[in-house]
Design an enzyme around this catalytic site. Sequence first.
Site, PDB file in Angstrom:
ATOM      1  N   CYS A 119      30.426  47.305  39.650  1.00  0.00           N
ATOM      2  CA  CYS A 119      29.825  46.033  39.206  1.00  0.00           C
ATOM      3  C   CYS A 119      28.724  45.548  40.135  1.00  0.00           C
ATOM      4  O   CYS A 119      27.955  44.664  39.773  1.00  0.00           O
ATOM      5  CB  CYS A 119      30.890  44.960  39.084  1.00  0.00           C
ATOM      6  SG  CYS A 119      32.184  45.422  37.958  1.00  0.00           S
ATOM      7  N   HIS A 259      28.182  37.663  39.310  1.00  0.00           N
ATOM      8  CA  HIS A 259      28.858  38.648  38.461  1.00  0.00           C
ATOM      9  C   HIS A 259      29.857  37.906  37.573  1.00  0.00           C
ATOM     10  O   HIS A 259      30.508  36.952  38.010  1.00  0.00           O
ATOM     11  CB  HIS A 259      29.569  39.678  39.345  1.00  0.00           C
ATOM     12  CG  HIS A 259      30.336  40.684  38.558  1.00  0.00           C
ATOM     13  ND1 HIS A 259      29.812  41.310  37.457  1.00  0.00           N
ATOM     14  CD2 HIS A 259      31.597  41.171  38.703  1.00  0.00           C
ATOM     15  CE1 HIS A 259      30.709  42.132  36.957  1.00  0.00           C
ATOM     16  NE2 HIS A 259      31.802  42.070  37.689  1.00  0.00           N
ATOM     17  N   ASN A 289      33.383  40.872  31.087  1.00  0.00           N
ATOM     18  CA  ASN A 289      32.822  41.539  32.267  1.00  0.00           C
ATOM     19  C   ASN A 289      32.139  42.830  31.811  1.00  0.00           C
ATOM     20  O   ASN A 289      32.804  43.751  31.356  1.00  0.00           O
ATOM     21  CB  ASN A 289      33.976  41.819  33.244  1.00  0.00           C
ATOM     22  CG  ASN A 289      33.549  42.599  34.475  1.00  0.00           C
ATOM     23  OD1 ASN A 289      32.412  43.056  34.575  1.00  0.00           O
ATOM     24  ND2 ASN A 289      34.469  42.753  35.409  1.00  0.00           N
TER      25      ASN A 289
HETATM   26  N1  ACO Z   1      47.969  38.299  28.258  1.00  0.00           N
HETATM   27  C1  ACO Z   1      49.115  37.665  28.571  1.00  0.00           C
HETATM   28  N2  ACO Z   1      49.744  37.813  29.734  1.00  0.00           N
HETATM   29  C2  ACO Z   1      49.191  38.648  30.642  1.00  0.00           C
HETATM   30  C3  ACO Z   1      47.998  39.355  30.386  1.00  0.00           C
HETATM   31  C4  ACO Z   1      47.401  39.157  29.123  1.00  0.00           C
HETATM   32  N3  ACO Z   1      46.227  39.770  28.784  1.00  0.00           N
HETATM   33  N4  ACO Z   1      47.686  40.090  31.461  1.00  0.00           N
HETATM   34  C5  ACO Z   1      48.651  39.866  32.375  1.00  0.00           C
HETATM   35  N5  ACO Z   1      49.566  39.004  31.876  1.00  0.00           N
HETATM   36  C6  ACO Z   1      50.762  38.487  32.524  1.00  0.00           C
HETATM   37  C7  ACO Z   1      51.268  39.377  33.624  1.00  0.00           C
HETATM   38  O1  ACO Z   1      52.099  40.407  33.099  1.00  0.00           O
HETATM   39  C8  ACO Z   1      52.052  38.407  34.477  1.00  0.00           C
HETATM   40  O2  ACO Z   1      53.293  38.192  33.891  1.00  0.00           O
HETATM   41  P1  ACO Z   1      54.611  37.988  34.827  1.00  0.00           P
HETATM   42  O3  ACO Z   1      54.336  36.755  35.625  1.00  0.00           O
HETATM   43  O4  ACO Z   1      55.702  37.844  33.822  1.00  0.00           O
HETATM   44  O5  ACO Z   1      54.688  39.229  35.657  1.00  0.00           O
HETATM   45  C9  ACO Z   1      51.235  37.110  34.357  1.00  0.00           C
HETATM   46  O6  ACO Z   1      50.442  37.266  33.158  1.00  0.00           O
HETATM   47  C10 ACO Z   1      50.338  36.840  35.517  1.00  0.00           C
HETATM   48  O7  ACO Z   1      49.606  38.051  35.808  1.00  0.00           O
HETATM   49  P2  ACO Z   1      48.608  38.158  36.986  1.00  0.00           P
HETATM   50  O8  ACO Z   1      48.046  39.545  37.033  1.00  0.00           O
HETATM   51  O9  ACO Z   1      49.227  37.592  38.229  1.00  0.00           O
HETATM   52  O10 ACO Z   1      47.469  37.141  36.473  1.00  0.00           O
HETATM   53  P3  ACO Z   1      46.213  36.633  37.233  1.00  0.00           P
HETATM   54  O11 ACO Z   1      46.177  35.166  37.160  1.00  0.00           O
HETATM   55  O12 ACO Z   1      46.030  37.303  38.574  1.00  0.00           O
HETATM   56  O13 ACO Z   1      45.027  37.149  36.306  1.00  0.00           O
HETATM   57  C11 ACO Z   1      43.355  38.823  36.174  1.00  0.00           C
HETATM   58  C12 ACO Z   1      44.824  38.544  36.103  1.00  0.00           C
HETATM   59  C13 ACO Z   1      42.646  38.041  35.098  1.00  0.00           C
HETATM   60  C14 ACO Z   1      43.154  40.327  35.940  1.00  0.00           C
HETATM   61  C15 ACO Z   1      42.814  38.428  37.568  1.00  0.00           C
HETATM   62  O14 ACO Z   1      43.616  38.966  38.569  1.00  0.00           O
HETATM   63  C16 ACO Z   1      41.402  38.850  37.805  1.00  0.00           C
HETATM   64  O15 ACO Z   1      40.473  38.367  37.161  1.00  0.00           O
HETATM   65  N6  ACO Z   1      41.178  39.738  38.788  1.00  0.00           N
HETATM   66  C17 ACO Z   1      39.848  40.186  39.128  1.00  0.00           C
HETATM   67  C18 ACO Z   1      39.539  41.339  38.254  1.00  0.00           C
HETATM   68  C19 ACO Z   1      38.108  41.737  38.338  1.00  0.00           C
HETATM   69  O16 ACO Z   1      37.238  40.976  38.679  1.00  0.00           O
HETATM   70  N7  ACO Z   1      37.882  42.989  37.969  1.00  0.00           N
HETATM   71  C20 ACO Z   1      36.591  43.473  37.788  1.00  0.00           C
HETATM   72  C21 ACO Z   1      36.031  44.085  38.979  1.00  0.00           C
HETATM   73  S1  ACO Z   1      34.472  44.636  38.575  1.00  0.00           S
HETATM   74  C22 ACO Z   1      34.411  46.327  38.232  1.00  0.00           C
HETATM   75  O17 ACO Z   1      34.046  47.071  39.113  1.00  0.00           O
HETATM   76  C23 ACO Z   1      34.757  46.802  36.850  1.00  0.00           C
END
Ligand code: ACO
Length: 332
Positions: A119, A259, A289
């Site tokens: 990214c 980003h 994204n």
């Molecule tokens: N729908 C419903 N529930 C979900 C989903 C979904 N799509 N995805 C995860 N959950 C659940 C999980 O299973 C978890 O449940 P649990 O508490 O029963 O275990 C709960 O939601 C919380 O999950 P977390 O992973 O802790 O949620 P978080 O608030 O951290 O959000 C996210 C996850 C959105 C992925 C976040 O961590 C994030 O944005 N991270 C950065 C990712 C990023 O920027 N990636 C791109 C990098 S760029 C590149 O190079 C491609």
Amino acid sequence: MGPNNNLTGVGIIGTGSYVPEKIMTNEDLEKLVDTSDEWITKRTGIKERRILDKDKATSHMVIEAGKKAMEDAKISPEDVDAIIVTTVTPDMAFPSTACIAQEKLGCVNASAFDLEAACSGFIYGLSVAYGYISSNMYNNVLVVSADALSRITDWTDRGTCVLFGDGAGAAIISRVPENKGILSLDIGADGSGAGYLELPAGGSKNPATMETVNNKMHYLKMEGNEVFKFAVRKMNEASRKVIKEAGLELEDIDFLVPHQANIRIINSSRKKLKLDKDKVYVNLDKYGNMSSASIPVALDEAIKSNKIKKGDNVILVGFGGGLTWGSCLIRL
Ligand code: ACO
């Protein structure tokens, strides 16, 4: 680039972007995995994303965005000296997507290669273009950041499939008047976090076999929480570094083009830079994204909609797989 407040005279003279027509909404995703519009909106800010048609590849988006950037810059294809495509989803391992696009773009005088910094690709691409122009090796460099993450998304993994979309953003880098253009630029990497975001198979480590396919190793894997923490820290550090290196203060910053991974990461950066909501460009609600395409698509839209004015000091900042990061302070 090292500490330096004397990088002026090289900048962006034209931008362009392209997103596929096909829209996939959060409601569409509710039918694929156990998720909800409410969860996706609240945790990420994303409402819908674009998906590239099956019969097209990343080069299609490179060509569309690249043409628009050349038109905007008012240069002809023959005037382009180099094409740098930043992508993690090339048409194929080789030849490069830049070479495939070069022919259709008519850039017959251009060298062409792909650059991979996930990214952060657009900022990495800018840094290479900056080097070419400032050393007088080239006059015009086309940087196109394009990704079709839908092609490497596991559509049964709710932790990742709700986050990504496809698109391309392009810019022409050339000489600009002194005191305009790139004022400072910083890129970096921390390979100790390489495992947080990866596509495990299809390379020399795990060539494609029936086993890799059955084990879903050709899909993107991510430790979302780790990437989140890294992003919040690095977006702030990298932004402050380029402000300092340009000899400017926080209050000199007019606009932020971050980003587009998660609205919570963007809001954290905006608040730390003490910017009002209307001083940051957000389009992840429409596109999700788009990996390296996110920053240049946002930049193109912000310029074309007059959110960024001539003379504004703008921060471009991103992070991604590698782990990598990049920031640039540019006066448009
Ligand atoms: N729908 C419903 N529930 C979900 C989903 C979904 N799509 N995805 C995860 N959950 C659940 C999980 O299973 C978890 O449940 P649990 O508490 O029963 O275990 C709960 O939601 C919380 O999950 P977390 O992973 O802790 O949620 P978080 O608030 O951290 O959000 C996210 C996850 C959105 C992925 C976040 O961590 C994030 O944005 N991270 C950065 C990712 C990023 O920027 N990636 C791109 C990098 S760029 C590149 O190079 C491609």
